[in-house]
Scaffold this motif. Structure first.
Motif, PDB file in Angstrom:
ATOM      1  N   SER A 140      15.981  22.214 -18.583  1.00  9.86           N
ATOM      2  CA  SER A 140      15.264  21.801 -17.371  1.00  9.86           C
ATOM      3  C   SER A 140      16.044  20.721 -16.644  1.00  9.86           C
ATOM      4  CB  SER A 140      13.861  21.292 -17.710  1.00  9.86           C
ATOM      5  OG  SER A 140      13.928  20.145 -18.543  1.00  9.86           O
ATOM      6  N   PHE A 141      15.940  20.762 -15.322  1.00  9.18           N
ATOM      7  CA  PHE A 141      16.477  19.703 -14.471  1.00  9.18           C
ATOM      8  C   PHE A 141      15.337  18.731 -14.164  1.00  9.18           C
ATOM      9  CE2 PHE A 141      19.254  23.331 -13.520  1.00  9.18           C
ATOM     10  CZ  PHE A 141      20.498  22.748 -13.719  1.00  9.18           C
ATOM     11  N   ARG A 142      15.629  17.423 -14.205  1.00  6.93           N
ATOM     12  CA  ARG A 142      14.619  16.388 -13.952  1.00  6.93           C
ATOM     13  C   ARG A 142      14.970  15.624 -12.682  1.00  6.93           C
ATOM     14  NH1 ARG A 142      11.313  15.741 -18.322  1.00  6.93           N
ATOM     15  NH2 ARG A 142      12.015  16.742 -20.252  1.00  6.93           N
ATOM     16  N   ILE A 143      13.948  15.392 -11.857  1.00  5.76           N
ATOM     17  CA  ILE A 143      14.146  14.710 -10.572  1.00  5.76           C
ATOM     18  C   ILE A 143      13.094  13.615 -10.437  1.00  5.76           C
ATOM     19  CG2 ILE A 143      14.266  15.001  -8.076  1.00  5.76           C
ATOM     20  CD1 ILE A 143      14.813  18.002  -8.628  1.00  5.76           C
ATOM     21  N   GLN A 144      13.536  12.392 -10.114  1.00  8.95           N
ATOM     22  CA  GLN A 144      12.632  11.258  -9.898  1.00  8.95           C
ATOM     23  C   GLN A 144      12.248  11.192  -8.423  1.00  8.95           C
ATOM     24  OE1 GLN A 144      11.728   9.566 -12.685  1.00  8.95           O
ATOM     25  NE2 GLN A 144      13.163  10.814 -13.879  1.00  8.95           N
ATOM     26  N   ILE A 145      10.969  11.322  -8.114  1.00  6.36           N
ATOM     27  CA  ILE A 145      10.492  11.321  -6.724  1.00  6.36           C
ATOM     28  C   ILE A 145       9.463  10.208  -6.541  1.00  6.36           C
ATOM     29  CG2 ILE A 145       9.297  12.653  -4.946  1.00  6.36           C
ATOM     30  CD1 ILE A 145      10.438  15.164  -6.145  1.00  6.36           C
ATOM     31  N   SER A 146       9.599   9.422  -5.444  1.00  3.46           N
ATOM     32  CA  SER A 146       8.715   8.272  -5.221  1.00  3.46           C
ATOM     33  C   SER A 146       8.149   8.240  -3.809  1.00  3.46           C
ATOM     34  CB  SER A 146       9.476   6.969  -5.502  1.00  3.46           C
ATOM     35  OG  SER A 146      10.622   6.881  -4.672  1.00  3.46           O
ATOM     36  N   GLU A 147       8.181   9.359  -3.094  1.00  4.95           N
ATOM     37  CA  GLU A 147       7.605   9.388  -1.757  1.00  4.95           C
ATOM     38  C   GLU A 147       7.177  10.807  -1.405  1.00  4.95           C
ATOM     39  OE1 GLU A 147      10.442   8.278   1.149  1.00  4.95           O
ATOM     40  OE2 GLU A 147      12.033   9.541   0.346  1.00  4.95           O
ATOM     41  N   PRO A 148       6.184  10.938  -0.524  1.00  4.33           N
ATOM     42  CA  PRO A 148       5.726  12.278  -0.131  1.00  4.33           C
ATOM     43  C   PRO A 148       6.787  13.021   0.676  1.00  4.33           C
ATOM     44  CG  PRO A 148       4.085  10.582   0.389  1.00  4.33           C
ATOM     45  CD  PRO A 148       5.353   9.869   0.050  1.00  4.33           C
ATOM     46  N   GLY A 149       6.684  14.349   0.667  1.00  5.36           N
ATOM     47  CA  GLY A 149       7.618  15.163   1.435  1.00  5.36           C
ATOM     48  C   GLY A 149       7.795  16.525   0.786  1.00  5.36           C
ATOM     49  N   THR A 150       8.596  17.343   1.432  1.00  6.70           N
ATOM     50  CA  THR A 150       8.947  18.663   0.898  1.00  6.70           C
ATOM     51  C   THR A 150      10.448  18.673   0.621  1.00  6.70           C
ATOM     52  OG1 THR A 150       7.180  19.766   2.134  1.00  6.70           O
ATOM     53  CG2 THR A 150       8.987  21.144   1.331  1.00  6.70           C
ATOM     54  N   GLU A 196       0.823  -1.205   0.000  1.00  4.92           N
ATOM     55  CA  GLU A 196       0.000   0.000   0.000  1.00  4.92           C
ATOM     56  C   GLU A 196       0.860   1.260   0.000  1.00  4.92           C
ATOM     57  OE1 GLU A 196      -2.534  -0.309   3.322  1.00  4.92           O
ATOM     58  OE2 GLU A 196      -3.781  -1.902   2.477  1.00  4.92           O
ATOM     59  N   ASN A 197       2.023   1.187   0.671  1.00  5.51           N
ATOM     60  CA  ASN A 197       2.884   2.362   0.784  1.00  5.51           C
ATOM     61  C   ASN A 197       3.858   2.511  -0.392  1.00  5.51           C
ATOM     62  OD1 ASN A 197       1.736   3.112   3.214  1.00  5.51           O
ATOM     63  ND2 ASN A 197       3.225   1.964   4.437  1.00  5.51           N
ATOM     64  N   ALA A 198       3.828   1.607  -1.360  1.00  8.54           N
ATOM     65  CA  ALA A 198       4.718   1.687  -2.516  1.00  8.54           C
ATOM     66  C   ALA A 198       4.103   2.663  -3.522  1.00  8.54           C
ATOM     67  CB  ALA A 198       4.900   0.309  -3.136  1.00  8.54           C
ATOM     68  N   TYR A 199       4.662   3.902  -3.608  1.00  8.59           N
ATOM     69  CA  TYR A 199       4.103   4.935  -4.487  1.00  8.59           C
ATOM     70  C   TYR A 199       4.708   4.818  -5.882  1.00  8.59           C
ATOM     71  CZ  TYR A 199       2.581   7.032  -0.102  1.00  8.59           C
ATOM     72  OH  TYR A 199       1.997   7.251   1.115  1.00  8.59           O
ATOM     73  N   LYS A 200       3.935   5.289  -6.838  1.00  8.99           N
ATOM     74  CA  LYS A 200       4.431   5.349  -8.203  1.00  8.99           C
ATOM     75  C   LYS A 200       5.387   6.530  -8.350  1.00  8.99           C
ATOM     76  CE  LYS A 200       0.241   3.286 -10.122  1.00  8.99           C
ATOM     77  NZ  LYS A 200      -0.919   3.469 -11.032  1.00  8.99           N
ATOM     78  N   THR A 201       6.486   6.297  -9.030  1.00 11.75           N
ATOM     79  CA  THR A 201       7.494   7.345  -9.206  1.00 11.75           C
ATOM     80  C   THR A 201       7.009   8.393 -10.206  1.00 11.75           C
ATOM     81  OG1 THR A 201       9.268   5.768  -8.750  1.00 11.75           O
ATOM     82  CG2 THR A 201       9.878   7.811  -9.873  1.00 11.75           C
ATOM     83  N   VAL A 202       7.234   9.661  -9.865  1.00  8.78           N
ATOM     84  CA  VAL A 202       6.903  10.753 -10.779  1.00  8.78           C
ATOM     85  C   VAL A 202       8.182  11.520 -11.128  1.00  8.78           C
ATOM     86  CG1 VAL A 202       4.551  11.022  -9.936  1.00  8.78           C
ATOM     87  CG2 VAL A 202       6.398  12.336  -8.877  1.00  8.78           C
ATOM     88  N   THR A 203       8.200  12.112 -12.312  1.00  9.59           N
ATOM     89  CA  THR A 203       9.335  12.924 -12.754  1.00  9.59           C
ATOM     90  C   THR A 203       8.969  14.398 -12.633  1.00  9.59           C
ATOM     91  OG1 THR A 203      10.042  11.216 -14.311  1.00  9.59           O
ATOM     92  CG2 THR A 203      10.911  13.434 -14.645  1.00  9.59           C
ATOM     93  N   VAL A 204       9.694  15.111 -11.793  1.00 10.25           N
ATOM     94  CA  VAL A 204       9.473  16.545 -11.605  1.00 10.25           C
ATOM     95  C   VAL A 204      10.485  17.303 -12.456  1.00 10.25           C
ATOM     96  CG1 VAL A 204       9.409  18.439  -9.946  1.00 10.25           C
ATOM     97  CG2 VAL A 204       8.620  16.156  -9.275  1.00 10.25           C
TER      98      VAL A 204
END
Length: 253
Positions: A95-105, A45-53
């Motif tokens: 642009s700089f690209r960052i792979q994020i897979s968990e909530p946070g700031t 349930e806690n495995a989030y899908k990775t997004v590219t920012v």
């Protein structure tokens, strides 16, 4: 008889304790299996899908200017960007690209690496980019970004850089040096043509007219001289005739 009875009872008690121990072990194993299965479900349930920012930037103004835009993490647990420095030339975007897979700031710092050309004023503006990541539905995460001038609460419209020449004439001089220079003969010919067009040289028709007026003036002067000579000769002839006639009259008398 009593000893045999106590012996049987003792054996029965041991058998009961042995069964209870086995049942207890079985319950413990079943409990651990249920707990492990539950932990697996929670992890899933806690495995989030990775997004590219993507963090865009823009380089403006001068076409032949080199830029080196850099990014650094300000948050300890922020994911690493795909690139820490992007080099570009002229008016371009990147642009700089960052792979994020968990909530946070997550906070990032963007700046331009200063070049070595002393004739160029490098834009030293620095930015802080905040990425806010929150839980979504079905394992997805949502994010938003905010850009600030570094260590302030002021928000620019975008991340942008614009270098410039310290002396604007430097750019023209460099462009002139890099351009192909034509031979001096060609330049002289062009200069002569321009002078001819502007009237500094007299066109052929003008030269002919000047020649005609000079010849006419010379002819007039010649005619005047000839006329003066004729008059002098005529006057001398007239005087001679008058003298001769007066002499004949004197002889006849």
């Amino acid at each position: 008889m009593k000893n045999s009875a106590f012996g049987k009872l003792n054996n029965s008690g041991k058998c009961i304790l042995s069964h209870m121990a086995r049942i207890s072990v079985l319950f413990v194993v079943m409990f651990l299996a249920v707990c492990f299965d539950r932990l697996s479900e929670v992890s899933a349930e806690n495995a989030y899908k990775t997004v590219t920012v993507s963090i865009p930037f823009e380089c403006k103004k001068t076409e032949d200017m080199n830029y080196s835009i850099c990014i650094e993490k300000k948050s300890e647990y922020a994911p690493e960007p795909d690139q820490r420095q992007i080099d570009t030339k002229g008016s371009k975007t990147g642009s700089f690209r960052i792979q994020i897979s968990e909530p946070g700031t997550f906070i990032y710092h963007i700046y331009q690496a200063k070049g070595t050309d002393s004739e160029i004023i490098y834009d030293d503006t620095q930015y802080d980019v905040y990425i806010y990541v929150t839980n979504g539905e079905d394992g997805e995460i949502n994010y938003s970004t905010s850009v600030y001038y570094a260590d302030t609460d002021d928000k620019p419209s975008s991340v942008e850089y614009g270098n410039s020449y310290r002396n604007p004439e430097d750019k023209e001089e460099r462009t002139t040096e890099e351009a192909d220079v034509k031979p001096e003969e060609d330049t002289t010919e062009k200069s002569t043509d321009k002078n001819t067009e502007s009237g500094s040289e007299i066109p052929p028709s003008k030269k002919e007219e000047s020649g005609k007026s000079t010849n006419a003036k010379t002819a007039d002067e010649t005619n005047v001289y000839m006329l003066a000579v004729l008059l002098a000769v005529s006057a001398a002839g007239s005087l001679l005739i008058i003298y001769s006639k007066s002499k004949k009259d004197n002889v006849s008398e």
